[in-house]
Design an enzyme around this catalytic site. Structure first.
Site, PDB file in Angstrom:
ATOM      1  N   GLU A 154      20.175   6.993 -57.982  1.00 26.85           N
ATOM      2  CA  GLU A 154      19.313   8.148 -57.745  1.00 26.85           C
ATOM      3  C   GLU A 154      20.044   9.424 -58.185  1.00 26.85           C
ATOM      4  O   GLU A 154      21.263   9.527 -58.087  1.00 26.85           O
ATOM      5  CB  GLU A 154      18.973   8.232 -56.253  1.00 26.85           C
ATOM      6  N   LYS A 209       9.067   8.671 -56.201  1.00 22.53           N
ATOM      7  CA  LYS A 209       9.490   8.272 -54.858  1.00 22.53           C
ATOM      8  C   LYS A 209       8.448   8.665 -53.812  1.00 22.53           C
ATOM      9  O   LYS A 209       8.038   9.828 -53.726  1.00 22.53           O
ATOM     10  CB  LYS A 209      10.833   8.935 -54.544  1.00 22.53           C
ATOM     11  N   CYS A 264      15.811   4.534 -52.991  1.00 23.54           N
ATOM     12  CA  CYS A 264      16.597   4.920 -51.821  1.00 23.54           C
ATOM     13  C   CYS A 264      15.885   4.744 -50.480  1.00 23.54           C
ATOM     14  O   CYS A 264      15.776   3.646 -49.968  1.00 23.54           O
ATOM     15  CB  CYS A 264      17.101   6.353 -52.002  1.00 23.54           C
TER      16      CYS A 264
END
Length: 306
Positions: A55, A145, A187
């Site tokens: 990331e 995301k 993540c």
């Protein structure tokens, strides 16, 4: 889509990215050179690579607002003719995406380019986007995301509010390639198992997890969550992380790893900048899924037993 008979190597690159795009690009290029050179003589053109970056791979360690500034400064808009509609259409592009696509083409790899900031339509926020490129350098998928990191952690940073400058995504993505179907996540998504179940329902064989887990939460939960997602969904997990102490004092956990569908850690790099590589074994996925079928219809409504 029928799968290619080429041998596929899965790799995760671990970085300690700085607040310097050029420096991070150079580190990524150097590591891609090592990955592809290591297998060049093994089987020649019969080998292909899927490489995952962490990331915030091109910029990390600055102020929270820096990512938005970067998204704005690296976005350009050009007009082109739409002959079907007989009008001019504005099309945006990101120089960060173009640079990563160029690396994928140079080293002839499938590249899940961690995440980069992509300016939203409103231009008031950016999406934390995981872009995947094919070996020709073409962008073949982008996942924004969904689950943003708005939490309190007992570390140097203490309070995180990703949503202040980041716009959450609203769609899952499984990218179908001749080698495997690749599900994309980022993540904090790792803590939401329903996302991974949906990726598997849509055909994912491999799920990638570019990350920048904090040292505190990583030590507590990172490995457990990764193995759980692999076991529950009977998929390969490629988790590439940031590691170390960054320029703004933030500490990330690293421990990048590749886990097979049985939940076994095949390779791990705990600290430092580097990479890990394993052979993708699709026949093992088939064997595990056949011997322990988990694809049953979801029960969406449960009633309490009387």
């Amino acid at each position: 889509m029928s799968k290619s008979k080429c041998k596929l190597k899965l790799s995760a690159i671990q970085l300690t990215s700085a607040a310097d795009v050029a420096s991070n690009l150079a580190t990524i290029a150097d590591t891609l050179e090592k990955i592809t050179s290591a297998t060049y003589e093994e089987a020649g053109n019969d080998i292909q690579h899927l490489v995952v970056l962490p990331e915030c791979c091109l910029y990390f360690g600055g102020k929270e607002s820096d990512q938005l500034t970067l998204a704005k400064s690296t976005t350009s808009t050009a007009e082109h003719d739409d002959k079907t509609q007989h009008l001019k259409v504005k099309q945006r592009s990101s120089s960060l995406s173009l640079a990563l696509g160029a690396l994928a083409k140079k080293y002839a790899v499938y590249l899940v380019a961690g995440t980069i900031p992509i300016l939203s339509e409103s231009e008031e926020k950016f999406t934390n986007s995981s872009c995947i490129f094919n070996p020709n350098g073409e962008l073949i998928g982008q996942y924004d995301k969904i689950h943003l990191f708005d939490v309190t952690v007992s570390d140097n940073t203490k309070s995180y509010c990703e949503s202040r400058f980041t716009q959450a995504g609203d769609a899952i993505k499984v990218i179908k390639t001749p080698l495997a179907n690749i599900g994309l996540s980022v993540c904090f998504d790792l803590r939401f198992p329903s996302l991974f179940q949906q990726l598997t329902q849509f055909g994912a064989d491999i799920i990638t997890i570019p990350s920048a887990f904090t040292k505190v939460t990583g030590k507590a939960h990172w490995q457990t969550l990764l193995q759980a997602r692999a076991i529950e969904n009977q998929v390969y997990i490629i988790a590439a992380g940031q590691e170390g102490v960054h320029e703004n004092g933030r500490e990330t956990w690293g421990h990048s790893m590749i886990i097979n569908p049985w939940g076994e850690i095949e390779q791990i790099i705990e600290t430092g900048v580097g990479y890990i590589t394993v052979d993708y074994q699709p026949q093992e996925t088939t064997r595990i899924r056949n011997s322990m079928p988990l694809k049953t219809p979801f029960i969406t409504t449960l009633t309490e037993a009387q």
